[in-house]
Design a protein around this motif. Sequence first.
Motif, PDB file in Angstrom:
ATOM      1  N   ASP A  97      41.619  30.468  39.728  1.00 21.96           N
ATOM      2  CA  ASP A  97      41.641  30.554  38.265  1.00 21.96           C
ATOM      3  C   ASP A  97      42.567  29.472  37.705  1.00 21.96           C
ATOM      4  O   ASP A  97      43.780  29.651  37.640  1.00 21.96           O
ATOM      5  CB  ASP A  97      42.107  31.948  37.821  1.00 21.96           C
ATOM      6  N   GLU A  98      42.001  28.353  37.319  1.00 24.96           N
ATOM      7  CA  GLU A  98      42.760  27.204  36.798  1.00 24.96           C
ATOM      8  C   GLU A  98      43.955  26.858  37.680  1.00 24.96           C
ATOM      9  O   GLU A  98      45.086  26.780  37.196  1.00 24.96           O
ATOM     10  CB  GLU A  98      43.228  27.487  35.365  1.00 24.96           C
ATOM     11  N   SER A 115      38.446  34.427  33.213  1.00 21.71           N
ATOM     12  CA  SER A 115      39.372  35.135  34.100  1.00 21.71           C
ATOM     13  C   SER A 115      38.900  36.560  34.363  1.00 21.71           C
ATOM     14  O   SER A 115      39.071  37.090  35.465  1.00 21.71           O
ATOM     15  CB  SER A 115      40.775  35.164  33.502  1.00 21.71           C
TER      16      SER A 115
HETATM   17 MG   LIG Z   1      41.764  32.572  31.935  1.00 24.83          MG
END
Ligand SMILES: [Mg+2]
Lengths: 234, 250
Positions: free
Chosen positions: B174-175, B59
Amino acid sequence: MDLIWRGLARGVKLLLSGDPEIYEIAFLTLRVSGLATLVSLVLGVPAGLFLAVRKFRFRRALVGAVNTAMGLPPTVVGLWVAIFLWRSGPLGALGLMYTPTAIVIAQVLIATPVVTGFTMASVQQLDPKLPRQILALGASPLQFWWLVIRECRFGLLAAVMAGFGAVISEVGASMAVGGNVRHHTRVLTTAIVLEVNKGNFDVALALSFILMTLAYAVTFALTVVQQRKRRYVT
Amino acid sequence: MARAANPRDQVAAGDAREIIAGSDIRVVRQGKEILVVPNIAVREGEVVAVIGPNGAGKSTLLAVLACLDFPERGRVFFRGTEVTKRNVVEIRRRMSVVFQEPLLLDGTVLENVELGLRLRGVRDGPRARAVEWIRRFGLTGKEGQAVHTLSGGEAQRVALARAFVLNPEVLFLDEPFSSLDSIARQELLRDFRRIIRDTGVTAVLVTHDFLEVRLLATRVLVLSRGRIEAEGTPESISNDPLWGRLAGLH
Ligand SMILES: [Mg+2]
Ligand SMILES: Nc1ncnc2c1ncn2[C@@H]1O[C@H](COP(=O)(O)OP(=O)(O)OP(=O)(O)O)[C@@H](O)[C@H]1O
């Protein structure tokens, strides 16, 4: 018990008779506390937003200071403002002591930490990742702050109510720097204290009705706005 | 903007195709180096998957590349121009970011999808463009619905529509699917794959999911303890059980 009923009856009569002095006091109160609330919003909302969103060196110390200042006794604020405005004090040349302006200054000092604290709290209820998403959407600094304010607008209305509520009900500062001068700096709270001291409970009750009505009306109006918007927007 | 058959052809094309690049990047938090990347570049048409265990710095890397954080050291370039505090808003307006949570703003689906266009001062039919992307993510009919009444899967679709409507030169994710249940996730992944093919968008995708890597990625970076430990194709990664374990893939 009898005293209360008699006081209530005479209080209502006084209100309905349209006694000019009572209304003069009420209008001054509204003007002074309204202006103080406005100024405290101009100072406190940006300060609260900044403290809640930005990370910097003395942030913690400042947040602590604000939280402490939220509980400052109005009498103490009045004392310090009086020291500054006193004829021989640092700002004595301005001749502000015992004027409505002096009360506004003291009330701004009382309300600003309250508004700042409530603003911080309302921003902290947002998802902490939201500011970053707003930036990622391409917001300029101005757009960023605008969107953050819009996101916590209901919390900000609470800040307005709390700020106004704090100043319209305080008596210590108004007394210390306003002096309760008839036709000049007499506001509802100082007038009530005076009438109680004189034993005029009926007049005191009439004044207290007005004070409660003003405080309640403003809070009620803001609550209506808050609730109505919530129904459609959120 | 069609994706080239073999992404490696684009690597050969060199700098002109680099959309975002970083050099000598170092991010420090509380005295600890959490990201050290000497060199990284994302080229046009690539879908770069970033994998690695929890706390690897994925991240953090994404935030640096998306120009949301400035690293303590190192420089980030967008199409050859160094990103500075001065030009960062301009550059952010040429990219989009989708996080794990939808992070929608108070209001309707349409208002959310339009928001980025409005921030850019787009006069030319933001509404029509937003409606079109709402359709492509299967939310037609929900334009006027308040976002707080959406399901988690629907909300994430709104977040994706809000990103795609901006026609970004690079999309950071991000995910984006990891908080959905497995059915919602499979459905969304299917739609998303089609859209990514259709648009040929360049993307950086942080994920823990092997299926996502295989379905979407053209290149894989394995991050561990703040460093890029390995790089390869989805095939080479899946053929190496060690990398899979290292990457904390499912
Ligand atoms: Mg992360
Ligand atoms: N503000 C911060 N202060 C201290 N440490 C931080 C901070 N932000 C991140 N870290 C640390 O940096 C490391 C990398 O964090 P990052 O969020 O980039 O990991 P990640 O690879 O995205 O993990 P995950 O898979 O769990 O999302 C972690 O060990 C984290 O604890």
